[in-house]
Design an enzyme around this catalytic site. Structure first.
Site, PDB file in Angstrom:
ATOM      1  N   HIS A 115      -5.830   2.686   1.548  1.00  0.00           N
ATOM      2  CA  HIS A 115      -5.099   3.837   2.087  1.00  0.00           C
ATOM      3  C   HIS A 115      -5.739   4.407   3.364  1.00  0.00           C
ATOM      4  CE1 HIS A 115      -3.177   3.349  -1.659  1.00  0.00           C
ATOM      5  NE2 HIS A 115      -3.948   4.142  -2.383  1.00  0.00           N
ATOM      6  N   ASP A 124       0.901  -1.137   0.000  1.00  0.00           N
ATOM      7  CA  ASP A 124       0.000   0.000   0.000  1.00  0.00           C
ATOM      8  C   ASP A 124       0.943   1.190   0.000  1.00  0.00           C
ATOM      9  OD1 ASP A 124      -1.386   2.282   0.942  1.00  0.00           O
ATOM     10  OD2 ASP A 124      -3.002   0.965   1.570  1.00  0.00           O
ATOM     11  N   HIS A 125       0.997   1.909  -1.123  1.00  0.00           N
ATOM     12  CA  HIS A 125       2.080   2.894  -1.232  1.00  0.00           C
ATOM     13  C   HIS A 125       1.961   4.001  -0.177  1.00  0.00           C
ATOM     14  CE1 HIS A 125      -0.761   5.312  -3.646  1.00  0.00           C
ATOM     15  NE2 HIS A 125       0.027   6.342  -3.380  1.00  0.00           N
TER      16      HIS A 125
HETATM   17  C1  BG6 Z   1      -3.979   5.303  -5.815  1.00  0.00           C
HETATM   18  C2  BG6 Z   1      -5.357   5.477  -6.398  1.00  0.00           C
HETATM   19  O1  BG6 Z   1      -3.921   4.132  -5.055  1.00  0.00           O
HETATM   20  O2  BG6 Z   1      -3.673   6.411  -4.985  1.00  0.00           O
HETATM   21  C3  BG6 Z   1      -5.439   6.772  -7.182  1.00  0.00           C
HETATM   22  O3  BG6 Z   1      -5.646   4.388  -7.265  1.00  0.00           O
HETATM   23  C4  BG6 Z   1      -5.002   7.936  -6.324  1.00  0.00           C
HETATM   24  O4  BG6 Z   1      -6.754   6.983  -7.665  1.00  0.00           O
HETATM   25  C5  BG6 Z   1      -3.651   7.648  -5.683  1.00  0.00           C
HETATM   26  O5  BG6 Z   1      -4.910   9.079  -7.144  1.00  0.00           O
HETATM   27  C6  BG6 Z   1      -3.277   8.734  -4.688  1.00  0.00           C
HETATM   28  O6  BG6 Z   1      -1.953   8.548  -4.295  1.00  0.00           O
HETATM   29  P1  BG6 Z   1      -1.075   9.776  -3.815  1.00  0.00           P
HETATM   30  O7  BG6 Z   1       0.210   9.152  -3.346  1.00  0.00           O
HETATM   31  O8  BG6 Z   1      -0.904  10.659  -5.010  1.00  0.00           O
HETATM   32  O9  BG6 Z   1      -1.842  10.448  -2.725  1.00  0.00           O
END
Ligand code: BG6
Length: 548
Positions: A297, A234-235
């Site tokens: 997230h 989960d990034h």
């Molecule tokens: C991704 C979603 O997991 O996270 C995207 O699929 C979203 O829709 C993105 O834009 C948001 O990531 P960050 O790191 O830009 O907040």
């Protein structure tokens, strides 16, 4: 929400000698990001001079020609190489359907690094990485691909001394995850000997699209892998400030005693984006804001905020506590869904002075689409610590500004001591953990405004990451890739957390789908979402913390 009358300066301003000392202390202290040091010594790990473990690794990327490889994985590997976090015994093998030889692949990736690196390019490091890069073209469904892969792995393993440690990264469409893993399993390429060499796979969300599909994906993976070989990324957990939630709570003595229902009035978690759906209409039409962001997230952030302290920072201890708190989220029946959730969809509007299209006019989006681009909800957690404390969550696209933050609002002082003065209302203390952008933490409290009368103003104590530690050139994937190589699963989702996430979201999806158009509240792009989301908090006598 409130106006600050004064900003306290940080203890060590940018460029000051002391901040270098603080940075050094933080780097060398036992923080979450080098928690791998807590793991037992194993022949898998080398101990280079900086004390970090860098096991020899053969990094295999399925989907080597895709966007994720280009934009995140390669730049992150470059950053890891530049900060001396990759082992000498390291090689990358890209696998994809597009026919290409290694030489051309190196040239392509060389250009990508040039174009996308988040730090100035050092030619020596770039060449070091490219010299270790190989390509195999083949269809992911064809068993022949895996026969050739097996040969190549054997050769590269010998050539680069990677000691049989294979890390398979699934940078492909999710439809291929189970297929690739089963084919690897059939060739015996997933069998590990934990004392001698590792075989790990990394997959990225979406982990299914509902509870049954998540379960069957987990089952397909576990047919050929042990749970501890699976790293679900989960990034958001690669973001420094998300990791810092744990350090903030558990490395400081003063916050934990007030981190409960006696002192906390409510918690808000906002993940707002100003971007629209961009080029991802096909995927997003099926996912929507709820599935795209909440079970992963937002609930991961919630679990860091709400979990009980683990006994150790051992990965399983941390993941047990996270799973426990997620399981304690109060289930919603259809009436709860109607009362406690809001779905929205963006209409035309303007963001930063630029006019933007409505969602229904975006590429690959149905002109009468019922997909939500905004989701808000109130969640309760059935636990001794959190009983009666609402957790308000919201996320959406084309909102006023890009901001991800956690707001902890404390209860007001128990006694109004200032009744015979102009002070008739005290503002509660608010702790804001800013995850992005401008990562930091601030605490607001009441202070006397100078002058003969007793007047109270709200002031902020503000900690900004960049001021203390400088701006680190990072893609957000460096820590995660480093941790997979080191075998540290703390920041990765376990199958039970994934399944609990879906069990929170599925009942909401069901009601929204049955209501169709009636569930979707339109909002103008550039605002904070539909008015119904404000009403959700207003009926509890509360307000979202919005930014101008
Ligand atoms: C991704 C979603 O997991 O996270 C995207 O699929 C979203 O829709 C993105 O834009 C948001 O990531 P960050 O790191 O830009 O907040």
């Amino acid at each position: 929400m409130h106006s600050s009358i004064k900003q306290f300066s940080p203890r060590t301003p940018r460029g000051n000698d002391t901040s270098a000392t603080v940075r050094e202390e933080v780097r060398t202290s036992n923080t979450i990001s080098n928690h791998a040091d807590d793991l037992k010594e194993s022949p898998l790990f080398q101990q280079p001079s900086n004390g970090q473990k860098r096991p020899p690794t053969l990094f295999v990327v399925f989907g080597a020609q895709g966007d994720l490889t280009k934009r995140k994985l390669i730049p992150a590997l470059y950053n890891l190489a530049a900060s001396n976090h990759l082992p000498q015994e390291f090689a990358i093998l890209g696998v994809d359907g597009i026919p290409m030889n290694t030489e051309d692949f190196r040239a392509k990736i060389g250009q990508d690094i040039q174009e996308l690196s988040s730090r100035p390019i050092d030619t020596t490091i770039k060449e070091w990485l490219l010299d270790r890069l190989y390509y195999l073209s083949g269809d992911f469904r064809d068993p022949q691909t895996y026969a050739r892969l097996q040969d190549m792995l054997t050769q590269l393993n010998t050539a680069h001394g990677t000691q049989g440690n294979y890390l398979y990264y699934m940078a492909t469409a999710p439809t291929f995850f189970a297929e690739i893993v089963q084919q690897l399993g059939a060739k015996g390429l997933l069998v590990e000997d934990r004392d001698e060499f590792s075989r790990r796979i990394v997959i990225e969300k979406p982990f299914g699209h509902d509870l049954p599909s998540a379960r069957s994906l987990n089952q397909a993976l576990r047919d050929v892998l042990d749970e501890n070989q699976i790293y679900r990324i989960d990034h958001y957990l690669g973001k420094e400030t998300v990791q810092n939630i744990l350090v903030f709570r558990f490395a400081n003595g003063i916050f934990e005693p007030v981190w409960n229902r006696q002192y906390i009035d409510h918690v808000q978690i906002t993940v707002a984006e100003s971007l629209g759906v961009e080029h991802r209409g096909t995927y997003y039409e099926k996912a929507g804001a709820l599935r795209d962001m909440v079970p992963n997230h937002l609930l991961q952030i919630l679990s860091f905020v709400a979990m009980e302290p683990p006994n150790t920072f051992d990965p399983e201890a941390v993941r047990n506590e996270k799973a426990k708190v997620l399981r304690a989220i109060e289930p919603m029946n259809p009436v709860d869904v109607l009362q406690s959730t809001v779905a929205g969809q963006y209409e035309a509007g303007s963001i930063g002075g630029r006019s933007v299209l409505p969602y229904r006019a975006e590429v690959n989006v149905d002109p009468v689409s019922l997909t939500e681009t905004f989701a808000a909800m109130t969640l309760g957690i059935e636990s001794w610590r959190w009983e009666g404390v609402p957790f308000y969550l919201r996320t959406g696209k084309r909102l006023h500004t890009r901001v991800t933050e956690v707001v902890i609002q404390f209860k007001s002082a128990p006694l109004m001591l200032f009744r015979k003065t102009p002070v008739d209302r005290l503002t509660p203390n608010v702790l804001v953990i800013r995850i992005q952008p401008d990562e930091g933490i601030s605490l607001s409290f009441g202070a006397k405004i100078p002058g003969p009368k007793v007047q109270v103003g709200t002031v902020d104590m503000d900690f900004q990451y960049a001021e203390y530690f400088g701006d680190a050139p990072s893609t957000g994937y460096e820590t995660l890739l480093h941790d997979v190589m080191a075998g540290d699963a703390t920041l990765f989702q376990r199958s039970d957390s994934v399944e609990v996430g879906w069990s929170v979201v599925d009942p909401i999806v069901k009601v929204w789908e049955s209501l169709g158009l009636h569930a979707i509240h339109p909002y103008r792009s550039g605002t904070w979402g539909p008015p119904e989301a404000d009403a959700l908090l207003a009926k509890d006598g509360r307000m979202w913390r919005n930014h101008n």
